[in-house]
Enzyme design. Structure first.
Site, PDB file in Angstrom:
ATOM      1  N   ASN A 157       0.747  -1.216   0.157  1.00 49.87           N
ATOM      2  CA  ASN A 157      -0.040  -0.090  -0.037  1.00 49.87           C
ATOM      3  C   ASN A 157       0.785   1.239  -0.185  1.00 49.87           C
ATOM      4  O   ASN A 157       1.949   1.322   0.519  1.00 49.87           O
ATOM      5  CB  ASN A 157      -0.844  -0.036   1.313  1.00 49.87           C
ATOM      6  CG  ASN A 157      -1.934  -1.055   1.318  1.00 49.87           C
ATOM      7  OD1 ASN A 157      -2.540  -1.321   0.057  1.00 49.87           O
ATOM      8  ND2 ASN A 157      -2.376  -1.586   2.213  1.00 49.87           N
ATOM      9  N   CYS A 179      -5.974  -7.409  -2.802  1.00 52.07           N
ATOM     10  CA  CYS A 179      -6.594  -6.918  -1.584  1.00 52.07           C
ATOM     11  C   CYS A 179      -7.460  -7.689  -1.173  1.00 52.07           C
ATOM     12  O   CYS A 179      -8.527  -7.993  -1.911  1.00 52.07           O
ATOM     13  CB  CYS A 179      -6.905  -5.624  -1.529  1.00 52.07           C
ATOM     14  SG  CYS A 179      -7.570  -4.896  -0.134  1.00 52.07           S
ATOM     15  N   HIS A 180      -7.610  -8.021   0.206  1.00 47.54           N
ATOM     16  CA  HIS A 180      -8.810  -8.878   0.824  1.00 47.54           C
ATOM     17  C   HIS A 180      -9.932  -8.235   1.017  1.00 47.54           C
ATOM     18  O   HIS A 180     -10.619  -8.821   1.882  1.00 47.54           O
ATOM     19  CB  HIS A 180      -8.124  -9.930   1.979  1.00 47.54           C
ATOM     20  CG  HIS A 180      -7.370  -9.221   3.041  1.00 47.54           C
ATOM     21  ND1 HIS A 180      -6.229  -9.740   3.673  1.00 47.54           N
ATOM     22  CD2 HIS A 180      -7.591  -8.061   3.271  1.00 47.54           C
ATOM     23  CE1 HIS A 180      -5.864  -8.778   4.515  1.00 47.54           C
ATOM     24  NE2 HIS A 180      -6.705  -7.678   4.593  1.00 47.54           N
ATOM     25  N   HIS A 216      -9.509   0.051  -1.408  1.00 44.77           N
ATOM     26  CA  HIS A 216     -10.009   0.248  -0.027  1.00 44.77           C
ATOM     27  C   HIS A 216     -11.330   1.342  -0.162  1.00 44.77           C
ATOM     28  O   HIS A 216     -11.707   1.786   0.993  1.00 44.77           O
ATOM     29  CB  HIS A 216      -8.894   0.894   0.681  1.00 44.77           C
ATOM     30  CG  HIS A 216      -8.013  -0.010   1.060  1.00 44.77           C
ATOM     31  ND1 HIS A 216      -6.384   0.289   1.377  1.00 44.77           N
ATOM     32  CD2 HIS A 216      -7.812  -1.356   1.462  1.00 44.77           C
ATOM     33  CE1 HIS A 216      -5.788  -0.686   1.752  1.00 44.77           C
ATOM     34  NE2 HIS A 216      -6.567  -1.993   1.856  1.00 44.77           N
TER      35      HIS A 216
END
Length: 464
Positions: A157, A179-180, A216
């Site tokens: 990130n 990304c999870h 995000h």
């Protein structure tokens, strides 16, 4: 590589950040669970001793009873040795130290700006980007030199600007960011479906979603479980749990770094009609600062935690202690699936399966009303040596302004980093939704102080 029927051997994976005490161990575990591929993982890290310890830890895994495939691990001293002839490159680095991150996260608090993560958006994410993108440029050029056809998987990130930096430095790079956060929202929807339908909780993979947005700050514009449209069910669920899905009797949200009652996620759905698909700590930082992060009391009312860098430093000490125990053999490595999809993605790219999952890649038109070339998070289909974006459609008008301004900010930051231009970086900084809560003069003071605190990594900017 050697393709032998339904398996592939002699795969070379280069792990950049190979001294990791988290992601690297997760990759080792997932590889050990995989039966149809094997090879060697080359561990490169600026902390060579940490990579050497991971070499020892990784090479012990093949002796465990539940290890299904033996992988070799080799620590190397140069990035070129790690990358030479690699089939896959994994990037998982910490840009700087937690001392720099402490400034990223906590210096803005002097001006009344609070951040729950500080690694992607907000003033912390912007300053982190300034020191991260030059590092990613070096990696991209090394990939171009040593393994231009390798697939590059980034976990570092700020994800979006890292991906933009990789593609700017090496336009033909075959890279995607993972990304999870979307996975967590699929699990949340599975729990909601189970409660509202009175059924056993579905697996995450059974929740089919359409993904739009940026990392995000991703959103679902469609979500189904079998023949059930989850939107009306989720609306009922959110109205039922309007004050959050957890009850913390001690009301101690501020002292739990990763606490979340998912109250922001549900509130955003009820406001805008689309499913915010990241954790509350991330979502809060992309919204106007007076919504969720106005002050500690506001954070407490929204029932989520501010992840302090002190917590991260304390956690690092624990991971270093565990690394030493694993290295000496005092602690036995435990093989368990992480829930991450990196190894499955490798299998798909080797032709061992097909899959569709969310990734961060340039916009080739899959999101028509965001700029072409801007990095977006969307679904993509993985198959043999191919990652093809799935058409997601436009970002809905209701959330377009929220997402488009963040996308524009991220592109401006990428330009500023590529040009090593601090004035341009400040233009992005002053327009960030968290920074707009203070005046121009204070924003400049804050920016200058944060740059000063991370100047050890900004020589190319400061000497320009």
């Amino acid at each position: 590589m050697k393709h032998l029927g339904n398996r592939v051997d002699d795969v070379k994976i280069a792990y950049i950040g190979g001294g990791s005490r988290g992601w690297a161990w997760g990759l080792m575990s997932d590889l050990a669970k995989t039966e149809d591929m094997s090879g060697t993982v080359y561990l490169y890290d600026i902390d060579y001793e940490a990579a050497q310890k991971n070499e020892v830890i990784g090479n012990r895994i093949k002796d465990l009873l539940d290890c299904k495939t033996a992988w070799g691990y080799k620590a190397v001293e140069t990035i070129d040795e790690a990358l030479c002839g690699a089939d896959f490159v994994v990037i998982s680095i910490l840009p700087g130290t937690f001392d720099e991150m402490e400034s990223d996260v906590h210096t803005p608090e002097k001006y009344g700006i609070y951040q729950s993560v500080g690694d992607t958006s907000g003033p912390g994410g912007i300053i982190r980007a300034l020191r991260t993108i030059p590092m990613l440029e070096v990696i991209a050029k090394a990939v171009e030199r040593n393994c231009p056809k390798a697939w590059v998987i980034n976990y570092t990130n700020p994800m979006t600007v890292c991906m933009q930096g990789l593609y700017r430095a090496f336009p033909k790079i075959k890279a995607f960011g993972c990304c999870h956060e979307v996975f967590g929202t699929q699990k949340f929807l599975a729990a909601a479906a189970a409660e509202m339908l009175g059924i056993e909780r579905p697996e995450r993979s059974e929740i089919k979603v359409n993904v739009v947005g940026v990392n995000h700050f991703t959103w679902f514009t469609d979500a189904h479980y079998k023949n059930h449209d989850l939107f009306p069910l989720y609306k009922e669920f959110c109205e039922k749990h309007i004050d959050g899905v957890e009850d913390k009797a001690d009301d101690n949200w501020m002292n739990n770094s990763f606490a979340s009652a998912e109250k922001i996620k549900m509130n955003l759905f009820l406001r805008f009609g689309y499913i915010a698909a990241a954790g509350d700590r991330h979502l809060a930082e992309f919204c106007p600062g007076n919504w969720f992060l106005k002050d500690p009391e506001t954070v407490k009312n929204w029932k989520f935690g501010l992840t302090t860098v002190k917590w991260r430093k304390d956690d690092l000490k624990k991971r270093l202690e565990r690394s030493q125990r694993l290295y000496t053999g005092e602690e036995k490595f435990e093989i368990k699936e992480t829930g991450e999809e990196g190894v499955r993605q490798m299998r798909a790219l080797l032709g061992l399966e097909d899959m569709v999952t969310n990734v961060n890649i340039p916009n080739y038109g899959q999101t028509p009303n965001l700029p072409l070339g801007a990095v977006v998070e969307t679904n993509a289909r993985f198959s043999a040596d191919s990652v093809q974006p799935v058409f997601s459609g436009d970002v809905p008008k209701e959330i377009y302004q929220l997402i488009s301004r963040i996308s524009a900010e991220q592109q401006l930051i990428t330009d500023a980093c590529a040009e090593r231009d601090l004035d341009k970086a400040f233009n992005a900084f002053i327009c960030d939704p968290l920074v707009t809560t203070i005046g121009w003069a204070d924003a400049k003071k804050l920016f200058d102080e944060m740059v000063e605190n991370t100047k050890a990594y900004l020589g190319e900017y400061l000497n320009k």
